[in-house]
Design a protein around this motif. Structure first.
Motif, mmCIF file in Angstrom:
data_model
loop_
_atom_site.group_PDB
_atom_site.id
_atom_site.type_symbol
_atom_site.label_atom_id
_atom_site.label_comp_id
_atom_site.label_asym_id
_atom_site.label_seq_id
_atom_site.Cartn_x
_atom_site.Cartn_y
_atom_site.Cartn_z
ATOM 1 N N THR A 62 1.208 -1.069 -0.182
ATOM 2 C CA THR A 62 0.088 -0.155 0.134
ATOM 3 C C THR A 62 1.112 1.183 -0.281
ATOM 4 O O THR A 62 0.135 2.717 -0.582
ATOM 5 C CB THR A 62 -1.161 0.324 1.109
ATOM 6 N N VAL A 63 2.409 1.173 0.597
ATOM 7 C CA VAL A 63 2.507 2.239 0.380
ATOM 8 C C VAL A 63 3.821 2.415 -0.698
ATOM 9 O O VAL A 63 4.663 1.523 -1.036
ATOM 10 C CB VAL A 63 3.988 2.405 1.854
ATOM 11 N N SER A 153 5.064 -3.868 -7.568
ATOM 12 C CA SER A 153 4.722 -4.347 -9.175
ATOM 13 C C SER A 153 3.287 -4.888 -8.641
ATOM 14 O O SER A 153 3.302 -5.975 -7.500
ATOM 15 C CB SER A 153 6.205 -5.588 -9.302
ATOM 16 N N GLU A 154 2.580 -4.382 -9.473
ATOM 17 C CA GLU A 154 1.071 -5.277 -9.314
ATOM 18 C C GLU A 154 1.319 -7.056 -9.595
ATOM 19 O O GLU A 154 0.381 -7.723 -9.487
ATOM 20 C CB GLU A 154 0.476 -4.563 -10.332
ATOM 21 N N ASP A 155 2.157 -7.796 -10.428
ATOM 22 C CA ASP A 155 2.981 -8.687 -10.297
ATOM 23 C C ASP A 155 3.043 -9.575 -8.993
ATOM 24 O O ASP A 155 2.991 -10.305 -8.970
ATOM 25 C CB ASP A 155 3.825 -9.525 -11.326
ATOM 26 N N GLU A 156 3.448 -8.866 -7.916
ATOM 27 C CA GLU A 156 3.961 -9.358 -6.421
ATOM 28 C C GLU A 156 2.486 -10.102 -6.310
ATOM 29 O O GLU A 156 1.897 -9.565 -6.279
ATOM 30 C CB GLU A 156 4.921 -7.731 -6.058
ATOM 31 N N VAL A 157 3.147 -11.347 -5.121
ATOM 32 C CA VAL A 157 2.444 -11.521 -4.622
ATOM 33 C C VAL A 157 1.361 -10.862 -3.513
ATOM 34 O O VAL A 157 2.785 -10.330 -2.435
ATOM 35 C CB VAL A 157 2.225 -13.571 -4.151
ATOM 36 N N SER A 158 0.522 -11.491 -2.960
ATOM 37 C CA SER A 158 -0.404 -10.042 -1.567
ATOM 38 C C SER A 158 1.047 -9.523 -0.306
ATOM 39 O O SER A 158 1.069 -11.538 -0.001
ATOM 40 C CB SER A 158 -1.835 -9.908 -1.279
ATOM 41 N N GLY A 159 1.212 -9.046 0.359
ATOM 42 C CA GLY A 159 1.787 -8.882 1.308
ATOM 43 C C GLY A 159 3.398 -9.602 0.955
ATOM 44 O O GLY A 159 3.784 -9.579 2.013
#
Length: 185
Positions: A62-63, A153-159
């Motif tokens: 988020t940051v 990146s939007e490709d990064e796994v959440s968290g």
């Protein structure tokens, strides 16, 4: 100022210098109106309150961090953005965006809600076990304001994206600092 009238060697002699960001600020899309401040890093001197040159960079789901530069010299229209990061424990992919800003941002009011819109994704930057020295050439004119956002990146796994370091002007031993360099060549 008639800089164009100055006699120059031909071909020109390439020159370069490093121009560090004039500001490094955080924004958080989970708290879109929150304004981060650097009051904790400020210190009082006889001359007044000053902020240190080293700035915290933090990137999570988020940051994101916004870097603001100004091209400060006439006739040096070839700029190069450098991002140098030491090795990290786990691979992470960050996205670097160019923001639509032509005037300096007011960091005392900068939040996710009022940050300039993204105009282009410059690159995905993959952090890993090796040091990273990413760079990209850009055109710039005297007094241009160039603003960039470093985010997960939007490709990064959440968290899985949580990176933090200090943007430092002083070079330390390899692997101890992050430095964003803006070289005008």
């Amino acid at each position: 100022m008639r800089f164009d009238d100055i006699a120059r060697t031909s071909p020109s002699i390439p020159r370069e210098f490093t121009n560090f960001p004039m500001s490094v600020s955080l924004v958080d899309h989970s708290a879109p109106s929150h304004v981060f401040n650097d009051y904790l890093a400020m210190r009082t001197t006889r001359a007044g309150t000053i902020s240190p040159n080293d700035r915290k960079v933090h990137v999570t789901q988020t940051v994101s961090t916004i870097f603001q530069f100004r091209a400060i010299d006439w006739g040096m229209e070839n700029c190069e953005l450098h991002v140098a990061i030491p090795p990290v424990d786990r691979p992470t992919t960050l996205a670097l965006y160019r923001l639509n800003a032509t005037v300096p941002l007011d960091i005392s009011t900068l939040s996710f809600n009022v940050r300039p819109p993204r105009v282009a994704k410059l690159s995905n930057i993959v952090l890993g076990q090796d040091s990273l020295d990413w760079h990209r050439k850009l055109s710039c004119a005297m007094d241009d304001v160039l603003v960039f956002e470093l985010a997960c990146s939007e490709d990064e796994v959440s968290g899985s994206c949580d990176i933090e370091w200090w943007q430092a002007r002083e070079e330390t031993a390899p692997g101890e600092c992050f430095t964003t360099l803006y070289e005008i060549r």
